[in-house]
Design an enzyme around this catalytic site. Structure first.
Site, short mmCIF file in Angstrom:
data_model
loop_
_atom_site.label_atom_id
_atom_site.label_comp_id
_atom_site.label_asym_id
_atom_site.label_seq_id
_atom_site.Cartn_x
_atom_site.Cartn_y
_atom_site.Cartn_z
N GLU A 320 14.06 -55.07 34.33
CA GLU A 320 13.74 -54.07 35.34
C GLU A 320 15.45 -53.87 36.25
OE1 GLU A 320 14.33 -52.68 38.91
OE2 GLU A 320 13.40 -54.62 39.50
N CYS A 354 15.96 -52.38 44.51
CA CYS A 354 16.07 -51.26 43.68
C CYS A 354 15.07 -50.20 44.01
CB CYS A 354 15.72 -52.14 42.22
SG CYS A 354 14.46 -53.09 42.23
#
Length: 568
Positions: A320, A354
């Site tokens: 990720e 993020c």
């Protein structure tokens, strides 16, 4: 309450030989055990006068005065090698919290050897026994260790009390509990059997070791990446972020206290280049579990690709990475709802998520009201030491981040309009004010590049260009992690959901684009945002097993001939 290392912790040693976990005896009962139902950990409020507030305040004070010497923990042994590095508070960067030892190639090799030595026994534990370790860790975390993990996160990563609570306590406990439930679901998925045979799926751990590389911004990710692979029968080399060393160390001590055998997870702080060079080229590399920058992940993938001929098998690569997350307002939206979603989504934890909102698209008809509401809230936001619970924001993580974000602010001053904020101060801590930028260029770099700081760039579109704006959002960024659409028009929500179907792996309607909850919104994105293997779901755990199909025939045939071969 101060958490202490478990009584069974190993003494410091210059060696790093693994002590393989022994296979526990099979339970002395025949019950088919089921893990407790997974329920999301309730978030404590830390209101004035509450016992949790007093407990955490005390732990913040004691931890601020401590200075632990953090070793690598390899095969259950403490290893101190390499240069001594310091952990400092981002919001008070002259205050040293701890020292840690910069490991290198030797420690990486030792960690891999310890993982391989422990692998067979750990993989052969009954899965319920492995799950019990992490279920116990969750209960310890939510009880006597809660203040320690929260305080380490607040001091070492500059999270305010709410951000630390939802991360270091609640989310990490949720990962441990829900992963156990998801593992049970996977193991229960078995094939059908025809008469005369019995079929089964054996969900084996991967053959080799898993390399877990974790980021600074979420303590829970630091716990989950090595733990999820370990739960499924793998052994792990864990390289935590150098910028989250204090919370990572206490996470490792928590797992030891919960009964994690030596060698199952090997904690190796170190030089990322040196450790990765050893891990990524090792013959026994079975998988990579990564959260971090797209650039680093791409380089890891490249290294693995160039070494494919040298591995025992094909390594699993799970990552990720970055995001350039958006909030889109339809003309029907409530301006106050848009403003709150934008402020919370962009500025909580200094935009160092993020999933943080980094670009805002607002129709011209709503922009004055959205802008006024946002600037009013931003004027009230306090930035400072996280030990002061009144502060909404702390500092960005380190000097490098501060300089990078300051560069974007300078660009905005020269090439766009700063509506609010725009100041950065490094005199006592790495502070950046929450900043709202407006641009007239839909391809402006602050709408395209990941900043990872409290900077939100707004693009005002003409109300009549709603459909075109959807296309602009989809093509502006290489990332596809999170996005949000705010509208009171149901048809507009449906249209945006379809047009932006590939623009975000986590998509929010009438909400901010952050705050995924384990078990409720499995997390991950595609394109340049990663492999979308959805942490917080069984999809992620399935990457850490290698299924074996087993067929047992009860009465095997004794004649090679089939009926159709008989004479007419």
């Amino acid at each position: 309450m101060t958490a202490t290392a478990p009584a069974t912790s190993r003494a410091a040693s210059n060696g790093a030989a693994a002590v393989p976990p022994s296979t526990p005896p099979l339970p002395g009962y025949t019950a088919a055990r089921r893990v407790p139902p997974a329920i999301n950990e309730p978030i404590k409020a830390y209101a004035p006068g509450s016992p949790e507030r007093a407990d955490l305040k005390a732990r913040l004070a004691s931890m601020s005065a401590e200075r632990p010497d953090i070793p690598a923990i390899i095969g259950g042994r403490e290893v101190r090698a390499g240069a001594a590095m310091q952990v400092t508070m981002p919001h008070a960067h002259r205050h040293v919290l701890a020292d840690w030892h910069l490991g290198g190639a030797a420690e990486a090799k030792a960690g891999i050897e310890a993982a391989l030595a422990a692998r067979e026994a750990w993989a052969n534990w009954p899965w319920e026994e492995r799950a019990a370790v992490f279920l116990r860790a969750a209960d310890l975390l939510c009880g006597p260790w809660r203040s320690t993990l929260n305080a380490a996160t607040m001091l070492g990563q500059s999270k305010n009390v709410f951000q630390a609570e939802i991360d270091a306590a609640c989310e990490m406990a949720d990962f441990f509990r829900f992963n156990a439930m998801f593992a049970q679901q996977i193991y229960e998925e078995q094939p059908v059997a025809a008469p005369g045979a019995w079929n089964a799926m054996d969900y084996r751990g991967l053959e080799g070791f898993v390399y877990a590389v974790t980021p600074f911004n979420f303590t829970a990710i630091g716990g989950n990446l090595p733990a999820s692979a370990a739960l499924m029968g793998n052994t792990v080399l864990w390289k935590p972020s150098n910028a989250a060393m204090l919370s990572a160390y206490w996470t490792m001590k928590l797992l030891e206290a919960a009964g994690l055998p030596p060698g199952v997870i090997n904690f190796v702080p170190g030089d990322p280049v040196e450790v990765s060079k050893v891990a990524l080229t090792h013959r026994e590399l079975a998988g990579v579990h990564f959260t971090g920058s797209t650039t680093v992940f791409n380089s890891m993938w490249d290294t693995i690709g160039r070494n494919m001929g040298s591995y025992r098998g094909y390594p699993r690569i799970v990552g990720e990475t970055g995001g350039k997350d958006f909030i889109l307002s339809h003309p029907s939206a409530d301006p106050q709802v848009v403003a709150v979603a934008a402020v919370r989504g962009a500025f909580e934890y200094q935009g160092q998520k993020c999933s943080a909102a980094s670009r805002l698209y607002v129709p011209r008809s709503l922009w004055p009201r959205v802008k006024d509401a946002m600037t009013a809230m931003m004027a009230e936001i306090t930035v400072g030491d996280t030990r002061d619970f009144r502060n909404f924001m702390g500092a960005v993580i380190d000097k490098r981040a501060h300089e990078r974000i300051s560069g974007y602010l300078a660009d905005a001053k020269a090439n766009a309009t700063i509506i609010a904020g725009g100041k950065a101060d490094a005199s006592t801590g790495w502070f950046v004010d929450p900043t709202l930028v407006e641009t007239k260029d839909p391809a402006y770099r602050l709408l395209c590049e990941e900043i990872f700081g409290p900077v939100l760039t707004a693009y005002v579109y003409d109300d009549a260009t709603w459909h075109e704006t959807l296309a602009t959002i989809d093509r502006t960024s290489p990332y596809a992690l999170t996005g949000a659409v705010i509208s009171q028009d149901r048809a507009a929500l449906a249209e945006a959901s379809l047009a932006l179907r590939n623009a975000a792996g986590n998509f929010y309607l009438n909400d901010k684009c952050t705050g995924a909850v384990v078990g409720q919104q499995p997390f991950g994105g595609a394109r340049a945002s990663g492999t979308n293997d959805k942490a917080g779901s069984k999809w992620n755990l399935m990457r850490w097993v290698s299924p074996r199909t087993i067929k047992e025939t009860f009465v095997p045939p004794t004649d090679y001939r089939y009926p159709h071969m008989a004479a007419e």
